[in-house]
Every structure is written in C-alpha cells, then in structure tokens.
Design a protein around this motif. Sequence first.
Motif, short mmCIF file in Angstrom:
data_model
loop_
_atom_site.label_atom_id
_atom_site.label_comp_id
_atom_site.label_asym_id
_atom_site.label_seq_id
_atom_site.Cartn_x
_atom_site.Cartn_y
_atom_site.Cartn_z
N GLY A 1 -7.57 9.50 13.98
CA GLY A 1 -7.13 10.62 13.17
C GLY A 1 -6.94 10.31 11.69
O GLY A 1 -6.52 11.18 10.93
N ALA A 2 -7.26 9.11 11.25
CA ALA A 2 -7.11 8.78 9.83
C ALA A 2 -8.15 9.55 9.01
O ALA A 2 -9.19 9.96 9.51
CB ALA A 2 -7.28 7.27 9.61
N TRP A 3 -7.83 9.72 7.74
CA TRP A 3 -8.74 10.44 6.84
C TRP A 3 -8.82 9.67 5.52
O TRP A 3 -7.81 9.46 4.85
CB TRP A 3 -8.23 11.85 6.60
N VAL A 4 -10.03 9.27 5.17
CA VAL A 4 -10.29 8.62 3.89
C VAL A 4 -10.88 9.70 2.99
O VAL A 4 -11.98 10.18 3.23
CB VAL A 4 -11.27 7.43 4.04
N GLY A 5 -10.14 10.08 1.96
CA GLY A 5 -10.55 11.16 1.07
C GLY A 5 -11.77 10.81 0.25
O GLY A 5 -12.15 9.64 0.09
N ALA A 6 -12.39 11.84 -0.30
CA ALA A 6 -13.60 11.68 -1.12
C ALA A 6 -13.35 10.72 -2.27
O ALA A 6 -12.28 10.71 -2.87
CB ALA A 6 -14.04 13.04 -1.65
N THR B 1 -5.75 -1.68 7.15
CA THR B 1 -5.72 -0.78 8.30
C THR B 1 -5.07 0.52 7.89
O THR B 1 -3.99 0.51 7.29
CB THR B 1 -4.93 -1.40 9.48
N LEU B 2 -5.73 1.64 8.17
CA LEU B 2 -5.11 2.95 8.06
C LEU B 2 -4.64 3.29 9.47
O LEU B 2 -5.47 3.43 10.39
CB LEU B 2 -6.09 4.03 7.58
N PHE B 3 -3.34 3.37 9.67
CA PHE B 3 -2.81 3.64 11.00
C PHE B 3 -2.99 5.11 11.36
O PHE B 3 -3.46 5.91 10.53
CB PHE B 3 -1.36 3.16 11.09
N GLU B 4 -2.63 5.49 12.59
CA GLU B 4 -2.90 6.82 13.12
C GLU B 4 -2.51 7.93 12.14
O GLU B 4 -1.39 7.97 11.66
CB GLU B 4 -2.16 7.03 14.45
N HIS B 5 -3.45 8.79 11.87
CA HIS B 5 -3.28 9.99 11.05
C HIS B 5 -2.81 9.70 9.62
O HIS B 5 -2.23 10.57 8.97
CB HIS B 5 -2.36 10.99 11.75
N ALA B 6 -3.07 8.49 9.13
CA ALA B 6 -2.81 8.20 7.72
C ALA B 6 -3.88 8.88 6.88
O ALA B 6 -5.04 8.98 7.30
CB ALA B 6 -2.82 6.69 7.48
N ILE B 7 -3.49 9.33 5.72
CA ILE B 7 -4.41 10.00 4.80
C ILE B 7 -4.43 9.24 3.48
O ILE B 7 -3.38 9.00 2.88
CB ILE B 7 -3.99 11.46 4.55
N LEU B 8 -5.63 8.87 3.04
CA LEU B 8 -5.84 8.28 1.73
C LEU B 8 -6.43 9.39 0.86
O LEU B 8 -7.57 9.80 1.07
CB LEU B 8 -6.77 7.07 1.82
N ALA B 9 -5.66 9.88 -0.09
CA ALA B 9 -6.04 11.06 -0.87
C ALA B 9 -7.23 10.79 -1.79
O ALA B 9 -7.56 9.66 -2.11
CB ALA B 9 -4.84 11.55 -1.68
N ASP C 1 0.78 3.41 6.49
CA ASP C 1 1.57 3.78 7.66
C ASP C 1 1.01 5.01 8.35
O ASP C 1 0.41 5.89 7.71
CB ASP C 1 3.02 4.08 7.25
N ALA C 2 1.29 5.11 9.64
CA ALA C 2 0.89 6.27 10.44
C ALA C 2 1.55 7.53 9.90
O ALA C 2 2.66 7.49 9.35
CB ALA C 2 1.27 6.06 11.90
N ASN C 3 0.85 8.65 10.05
CA ASN C 3 1.38 9.98 9.71
C ASN C 3 1.91 10.06 8.28
O ASN C 3 2.93 10.71 8.03
CB ASN C 3 2.48 10.38 10.71
N SER C 4 1.24 9.41 7.36
CA SER C 4 1.68 9.38 5.97
C SER C 4 0.50 9.68 5.06
O SER C 4 -0.65 9.48 5.43
CB SER C 4 2.25 8.01 5.62
N ILE C 5 0.82 10.14 3.87
CA ILE C 5 -0.20 10.42 2.85
C ILE C 5 -0.01 9.44 1.71
O ILE C 5 1.12 9.21 1.25
CB ILE C 5 -0.07 11.87 2.33
N TYR C 6 -1.11 8.87 1.24
CA TYR C 6 -1.10 7.92 0.13
C TYR C 6 -2.05 8.40 -0.95
O TYR C 6 -3.11 8.95 -0.65
CB TYR C 6 -1.56 6.54 0.61
N ARG C 7 -1.68 8.16 -2.21
CA ARG C 7 -2.57 8.51 -3.31
C ARG C 7 -2.35 7.56 -4.48
O ARG C 7 -1.29 6.94 -4.60
CB ARG C 7 -2.38 9.95 -3.73
#
Length: 182
Positions: free
Chosen positions: A130-135, A144-152, A162-168
């Motif tokens: 469920g991780a997402w690496v943004g454009a 490691t991007l843990f479960e459902h981590a988002i890299l904006a 961390d899991a279930n977190s958004i980073y930018r």
Amino acid sequence: MKTDLSTYNNSWYQPGPRLKRLFWYYINELFFRSSLLPISSLKVFLLRLFGAKIGKGVIIKPNVNIKYPWMLTIEDHCWIGEAVWIDNLDQVTIESHVCVSQGALLLCGNHNYKSPSFDLIVKPIVLKQGAWVGAKSIVGPGVTLFEHAILALGSTATQNLDANSIYRGNPAVKVKHRDINT
C-alpha cells in the motif's frame, strides 16, 4: 582527503552474467524505455523471462527504465508509472498494491564520498504493501517505505518511512496531521 577517480574499482560488483546484461540492455531499450509499446502484459512477460518475480495485475506504463530485472520483485496489483527509473543495483521489493508514480526514482546505489576511490555502495529498497511513491520522488539506497507510507510529490526519502504516514520535502520529513492539506 581528495577524490581520485583513477583508483575507482568496483570489480567486486557482479550483478549478473555479461551476456544476460547485454541482452537485457536491448530489451529494456526497445520495450520498456520506449513509448511505442504500451502493452503492460508483454512487459510483465519479458521481466519474468529475465528472472523478475512479478505478481498478477501489475501495470507498467511506457518509458520505464529497469536496470536488472533478476533483482526485482513486484507483487500483485502494483502500478509502475510512466518514466519511472528502477536503478536496482541491489534487490528492489515492491509488495502488493503499491503505486510508484510517474518520474519516480528508486536508486539502490551511491558512492562513498569519504573514500578517495569513491567506492560504490549498494543497498536494497523495500516498498511495503500500500505504499505510494509520489511523482518525481526519489527513494534512496537501503530505504523501506512501510505499509501505506506516502512519499509526497518531488520528495526524497533517505531513511525509512513509518507506516500510515505522509512524508514530504528533501530530505523527506513526516507531515503532521494538521498540515496534510498544505
């Protein structure tokens, strides 16, 4: 200390047989880095033929660059966006339901700037379920991007997310919940 690139030696690094790497280079150029072949199922077939472990429902868009498919695992229902570069000098593992958006870079290699010979360093990358690496984002070696981590959008991950977190940002930092829409 001064860098002396004439002393650079990565002879220890053997990512696969030379002939296999040569064949893959041309397949990658013709079928992956090109926009002329938008058929994802053919790309999945070719990746498997070269040793990648690919699950079901994987979508691979045009202009994707993959260094060594035999060091690539993509589980079920993942999206690899247009112009993604998977520079997998080491193992890249993409678990199920991961989105790697257009223009993202997964970079397993770097160099030791403290060494005069600028030694090659390689480390694996793992994108958990469920991780997402943004454009236009970058995931660096050993991350490691843990479960459902988002890299904006346009961010750079140099450490685990961390899991279930958004980073930018660059380097990416965790977004506080009240700042998510800003």
